[in-house]
Design a protein around this motif. Structure first.
Motif, PDB file in Angstrom:
ATOM      1  N   GLU B 161       0.550  -1.998   0.028  1.00 14.83           N
ATOM      2  CA  GLU B 161      -0.122  -0.190   0.127  1.00 14.83           C
ATOM      3  C   GLU B 161       1.071   1.064  -0.162  1.00 14.83           C
ATOM      4  O   GLU B 161       0.765   2.557  -0.698  1.00 14.83           O
ATOM      5  CB  GLU B 161      -1.012   0.024   1.231  1.00 14.83           C
ATOM      6  CG  GLU B 161      -1.825  -1.279   1.178  1.00 14.83           C
ATOM      7  CD  GLU B 161      -2.889  -0.717   2.614  1.00 14.83           C
ATOM      8  OE1 GLU B 161      -1.925  -0.594   3.662  1.00 14.83           O
ATOM      9  OE2 GLU B 161      -3.374  -2.208   2.708  1.00 14.83           O
ATOM     10  N   GLN B 162       2.088   0.858   0.728  1.00 12.77           N
ATOM     11  CA  GLN B 162       3.150   2.439   0.944  1.00 12.77           C
ATOM     12  C   GLN B 162       4.132   2.590  -0.672  1.00 12.77           C
ATOM     13  O   GLN B 162       4.130   3.935  -1.049  1.00 12.77           O
ATOM     14  CB  GLN B 162       4.169   2.454   1.447  1.00 12.77           C
ATOM     15  CG  GLN B 162       3.658   1.899   3.400  1.00 12.77           C
ATOM     16  CD  GLN B 162       4.368   1.593   4.088  1.00 12.77           C
ATOM     17  OE1 GLN B 162       5.600   0.543   4.018  1.00 12.77           O
ATOM     18  NE2 GLN B 162       4.864   2.245   5.034  1.00 12.77           N
ATOM     19  N   ARG B 165       2.052   5.371  -2.770  1.00  7.32           N
ATOM     20  CA  ARG B 165       1.865   6.929  -2.662  1.00  7.32           C
ATOM     21  C   ARG B 165       2.962   7.444  -2.500  1.00  7.32           C
ATOM     22  O   ARG B 165       2.922   8.237  -3.009  1.00  7.32           O
ATOM     23  CB  ARG B 165       1.416   6.461  -0.800  1.00  7.32           C
ATOM     24  CG  ARG B 165       1.495   7.685   0.291  1.00  7.32           C
ATOM     25  CD  ARG B 165       0.682   7.660   1.499  1.00  7.32           C
ATOM     26  NE  ARG B 165       1.595   8.831   2.114  1.00  7.32           N
ATOM     27  CZ  ARG B 165       1.168  10.243   2.607  1.00  7.32           C
ATOM     28  NH1 ARG B 165       0.979  10.745   0.865  1.00  7.32           N
ATOM     29  NH2 ARG B 165       1.616  10.696   3.642  1.00  7.32           N
ATOM     30  N   TYR B 166       4.363   6.371  -2.408  1.00  4.72           N
ATOM     31  CA  TYR B 166       5.770   7.066  -2.581  1.00  4.72           C
ATOM     32  C   TYR B 166       5.656   7.494  -3.741  1.00  4.72           C
ATOM     33  O   TYR B 166       6.490   8.054  -3.899  1.00  4.72           O
ATOM     34  CB  TYR B 166       6.550   5.829  -2.076  1.00  4.72           C
ATOM     35  CG  TYR B 166       7.486   6.594  -2.744  1.00  4.72           C
ATOM     36  CD1 TYR B 166       8.754   7.542  -1.278  1.00  4.72           C
ATOM     37  CD2 TYR B 166       8.618   5.452  -3.544  1.00  4.72           C
ATOM     38  CE1 TYR B 166       9.689   7.875  -2.220  1.00  4.72           C
ATOM     39  CE2 TYR B 166       9.700   5.834  -3.948  1.00  4.72           C
ATOM     40  CZ  TYR B 166      10.688   7.596  -3.236  1.00  4.72           C
ATOM     41  OH  TYR B 166      12.009   8.030  -4.227  1.00  4.72           O
ATOM     42  N   TYR B 194       9.237  10.029   3.399  1.00  2.00           N
ATOM     43  CA  TYR B 194       7.788   9.433   3.923  1.00  2.00           C
ATOM     44  C   TYR B 194       8.849   7.550   3.654  1.00  2.00           C
ATOM     45  O   TYR B 194       8.484   6.669   4.455  1.00  2.00           O
ATOM     46  CB  TYR B 194       7.245   9.284   2.989  1.00  2.00           C
ATOM     47  CG  TYR B 194       6.374   8.373   2.691  1.00  2.00           C
ATOM     48  CD1 TYR B 194       4.746   8.356   3.793  1.00  2.00           C
ATOM     49  CD2 TYR B 194       5.742   7.555   1.816  1.00  2.00           C
ATOM     50  CE1 TYR B 194       3.703   6.859   3.781  1.00  2.00           C
ATOM     51  CE2 TYR B 194       4.211   6.226   1.917  1.00  2.00           C
ATOM     52  CZ  TYR B 194       4.354   6.245   2.865  1.00  2.00           C
ATOM     53  OH  TYR B 194       3.478   5.522   2.654  1.00  2.00           O
ATOM     54  N   SER B 198       9.262   6.191   6.730  1.00  2.00           N
ATOM     55  CA  SER B 198       7.798   4.730   7.077  1.00  2.00           C
ATOM     56  C   SER B 198       8.155   3.352   5.915  1.00  2.00           C
ATOM     57  O   SER B 198       7.624   2.495   6.993  1.00  2.00           O
ATOM     58  CB  SER B 198       6.490   5.401   6.531  1.00  2.00           C
ATOM     59  OG  SER B 198       6.089   7.001   7.549  1.00  2.00           O
ATOM     60  N   VAL B 199       8.398   3.658   5.375  1.00  2.00           N
ATOM     61  CA  VAL B 199       8.956   1.888   3.832  1.00  2.00           C
ATOM     62  C   VAL B 199       9.610   1.334   3.808  1.00  2.00           C
ATOM     63  O   VAL B 199       9.109   0.457   4.433  1.00  2.00           O
ATOM     64  CB  VAL B 199       8.208   2.900   2.772  1.00  2.00           C
ATOM     65  CG1 VAL B 199       8.754   1.903   1.929  1.00  2.00           C
ATOM     66  CG2 VAL B 199       7.785   3.847   2.101  1.00  2.00           C
ATOM     67  N   ASN B 202       9.793  -0.327   7.712  1.00  2.00           N
ATOM     68  CA  ASN B 202       8.837  -1.814   7.406  1.00  2.00           C
ATOM     69  C   ASN B 202       9.290  -2.850   6.181  1.00  2.00           C
ATOM     70  O   ASN B 202       8.858  -3.783   7.071  1.00  2.00           O
ATOM     71  CB  ASN B 202       7.316  -1.132   6.450  1.00  2.00           C
ATOM     72  CG  ASN B 202       6.323  -2.802   6.586  1.00  2.00           C
ATOM     73  OD1 ASN B 202       5.990  -3.222   7.515  1.00  2.00           O
ATOM     74  ND2 ASN B 202       5.645  -2.107   5.815  1.00  2.00           N
TER      75      ASN B 202
END
Lengths: 316, 465
Positions: B161-162, B165-166, B194, B198-199, B202
């Protein structure tokens, strides 16, 4: 004592301004010369724009005079002027990604100083400096920049550490918010909202002193980061200097300057305290810049599309 | 004779030897109260010579069966772990590392392309797109592997999902940059932040989880089968002792059945011991030439990528934030640290795997060149010569830039990685087969031992009928 000095300065400034308007101010070894160490108050001619000083006078500087001292000699020997600028303040000092050149209102001023000292507006080396480093760079020895033209507001704190030119722009605090928010006042635009301001900026300090009802405050490194956060829905409004607020609005047509302006301040060129020759010289350049219509021309080119009538922004 | 010596060595001292069943009450004298029940019946049965023989037969057969099952089962377990190591957890672990590296590379490449703006060459754009495509391809691939844990599955889903967005943030930054607005740089900073906060964390958690699973498989494959070895030695001792007893009672030196059983158990033990040592050697080589250097290499490659990102983003953001200069400084400190420190380029060459030595040495030279060119660019930057700084850092089609040196080092590291991967495959590849054969062989030999025991003692029993 300070107040009386400022008032004297006001009178002298009026005289200097008058001299400038009569066309004598532009000559070398100019109008301020015979008056020695007297101070100039640039805002004197326009009391409606007067800036409320904190506990010092931010509108004063050394008189305009073009006399070659140590700093000017060094610049001429070196062959180019080193100016600290911004590269991300749209229309003030920013890098055009097409040409790769740094351009803007502040850059026009830097080039005007270079032309005055070296006879060529291109004999200037533009060095991007971070907001937080500006004062430090001017105080450092050896000094790596001659002057800083980077939307720098004149504050009492800074005046204690460095010298400023006479003001060349008048700014105030403005709120940037989406047009869709339909805010009619600052209280409306900030009340209960997630408000953004650049870290350690004057806007950040203002929010610390008075949050204006903000629900939360987020402080990224740069005010442009605030625009990104607003576009991505992570902030509702941004408080910023009107100069940079206008730069934000110019880059996103869905944003507007919301509500009234408050806390007016001046912008000046920052220099080392010891470089009195340079300070006087830059003040003379500013007088010429204004009188020749170049200030107006630069304003029209860079700022009028976003800021409109220059009246509120003229420091004189 | 050989059997007797063998038995004599293993058996307890002869003075206490004669009793095969350690029952003090069974020594000829009758106990006062006679207990009843199956245990008592067994006890009374073992008091007669054929009874003792039957008990011994049952005990030896049980022990041989237990040995056979244990040895075969342990070898089969280790074979399965070795197969998992070579074919499932290792690729999965590499996928997770590759996802991480692709994303870090995308970050660095996006910043480079951004700085080149309209002069961005197609290959830079392609590299960025390939990075995203690699990550997008590997995420479902890793999730589809049966070895991925529930945690990993969840994290892979979040990663999936990320990613869009990136990518969206980077495209926004590019579009705004092409309009000539500084806002584009702020978007790129946001996108990179980001990714970094965030990515990548993970992706790191997935890689860590897979690395732990790999370690588990490795430990299982390399485990020493103590239970089988101890049972085998016990069985040998029991067989030897039985033969000594028979020799004393019958004065026959050899019992062919028991001799066969002893030989079979000896062979099974030797096979297990040699197989364990051989598999251990192979697995050790897989670790020292493959797993460990690959992990160190991955770490250095990712640090270098992040330093490269910081190098580029600093040029994008100077005047707006000093964060990237600080990040470069921190990463460069780690990378240029001494060979003893983990995560240093020098550390990769401390004990390099044979197959990757040359590539790692070349990469080191390019890395040093990169650092040197960066320092040169920083010097130009300090003088306010932005254009020269930029062309020293990166310029399309030039090979004297910091970027070119970084890419050359990166290529050598990628080759070193492939060489280490091949070393791992070569070392770990055959282990599962060897262990599977070992499992079958020990099972067969144990069956032979059971047969030999039954036959050997059956003959003696028959003499009492």
């Amino acid at each position: 004592m300070r107040r009386r000095r400022a008032r004297t300065g006001t009178l002298l400034a009026a005289a200097a301004l008058l001299a400038g308007l009569l066309g004598t101010g532009g000559s070398a070894a100019g109008a301020g010369g015979p008056r020695g160490e007297a101070l100039v108050h640039a805002a004197a001619a326009a009391p409606r724009n007067a800036v409320q000083g904190e506990n010092c006078d931010t509108g004063t500087s050394l008189p305009p005079r073009q006399q070659v001292g140590a700093r000017i000699q060094e610049i001429r020997k070196r062959g180019y002027l080193i100016v600290g600028v911004d590269q991300s303040a749209y229309n003030w000092g920013y890098r055009d990604s097409q040409t790769g050149r740094i351009e803007g209102f502040d850059i026009d001023l830097a080039r005007a100083v270079a032309r005055s000292i070296l006879g060529d507006p291109d004999k200037v080396r533009l060095k991007t400096v971070a907001t937080a480093d500006r004062v430090k760079l001017l105080q450092a020895q050896p000094q790596t920049v001659d002057l800083i033209a980077r939307a720098m507001t004149i504050t009492c704190d800074r005046l204690a550490q460095i010298s400023f030119s006479a003001p060349y722009f008048r700014v105030s605090q403005r709120v940037v918010a989406p047009k869709a928010a339909h805010a009619r006042s600052v209280a409306e635009a900030l009340g209960g909202k997630r408000v953004c301001a650049a870290l350690n900026s004057s806007s950040h300090n203002e929010l610390k002193a008075d949050p204006h009802g903000a629900a939360s405050v987020v402080t990224p490194d740069n005010q442009l980061d605030c625009l990104v956060l607003m576009e991505l829905g992570e902030a509702d409004a941004t408080l910023s200097d009107s100069s940079l607020a206008a730069a934000m609005v110019a880059q996103d047509q869905t944003m507007e300057l919301a509500g009234e302006s408050f806390l007016p301040t001046y912008m000046g060129v920052g220099m080392n305290k010891n470089d009195t020759d340079l300070v006087g010289w830059v003040n003379q350049v500013l007088v010429d810049w204004r009188n020749s219509g170049a200030w107006q021309a630069s304003y029209d080119r860079w700022l009028r599309p976003g800021m409109g009538d220059p009246g509120p922004y003229r420091p004189w | 004779m050989a059997a007797q010596t063998q038995g004599g060595v293993r058996a307890p001292s002869p003075t206490r030897a004669p009793e095969p069943v350690p029952d003090p009450g069974a020594d000829g004298r009758l106990p006062v109260g006679r207990p009843s029940g199956p245990l008592a019946r067994l006890r009374s049965a073992s008091r007669t010579p054929p009874g003792r023989l039957r008990t011994a037969l049952a005990g030896l057969v049980a022990l041989a069966l237990l040995f056979g099952v244990t040895a075969a089962w342990q070898s089969a377990q280790r074979s399965a772990a070795a197969r998992q190591l070579a074919s499932r957890s290792e690729p999965l672990s590499q996928d997770a590392a590759e996802i991480y590296r692709s994303l870090a590379d995308a970050d660095a490449t996006a910043a480079a392309g951004f700085l080149m703006a309209s002069a961005e060459p197609p290959e830079v754009r392609k590299r960025y797109q390939d990075d995203l495509a690699t990550a997008a391809r590997l995420i479902p691939q890793a999730a589809a592997r049966s070895g991925a844990s529930a945690d990993a599955q969840r994290q892979l889903a979040v990663l999936g999902e990320q990613l869009p967005r990136y990518a969206g943030l980077v495209e926004t930054a590019r579009a705004i940059n092409r309009e000539g607005l500084p806002l584009g740089g702020a978007y790129l900073r946001y996108a990179s932040n980001y990714l970094q906060t965030s990515v990548l964390p993970n992706a790191q958690r997935i890689a860590d989880g897979e690395a732990a699973a790999l370690d588990g498989d490795y430990d299982a494959a390399a485990a020493v089968p103590w239970a089988a070895l101890v049972l085998g030695v016990l069985l040998l001792g029991a067989l030897g002792r039985q033969q000594v007893l028979l020799f004393r009672r019958t004065n026959r030196v050899f019992n062919p059945g028991l001799l066969t059983a002893t030989a079979a158990v000896l062979a099974a033990l030797a096979w297990t011991a040699v197989g364990t040592v051989s598999a251990g050697t192979d697995l050790h080589r897989a670790r020292t030439q493959g797993i460990d250097p690959l992990r160190d290499l991955n770490r250095v490659r990712v640090e270098a990528l992040q330093a490269h990102t910081a190098e580029n983003l600093d040029l994008v953001s100077r005047g707006a934030t000093e964060a990237f200069k600080e990040r470069w400084d921190a990463l460069a400190r780690t990378l240029t640290a001494s060979a003893r420190d983990t995560g240093s380029v020098a550390g990769l060459l401390a004990a390099p795997p044979e197959r990757a030595r040359q590539q790692l040495a070349d990469a080191r030279r390019w890395f040093d060149e990169w650092q040197q060119r960066h320092a040169e660019a920083a010097r130009l930057d300090a003088e306010g010569r932005y254009e020269e700084t930029l062309s020293k850092t990166l310029a399309p089609g030039r090979d004297d830039t910091a970027e070119a040196a970084f890419n050359a080092a990166g290529q050598q590291w990628a080759q070193a990685g492939r060489a280490e991967q091949a070393a791992f495959d070569a070392a770990a590849g055959g282990v599962d087969g060897t262990l599977a054969v070992q499992a079958a062989a020990t099972a067969l030999l144990a069956a032979l031992a059971v047969g030999g025991t039954v036959r050997g003692l059956g003959r003696r029993l028959a003499e009492y009928r």
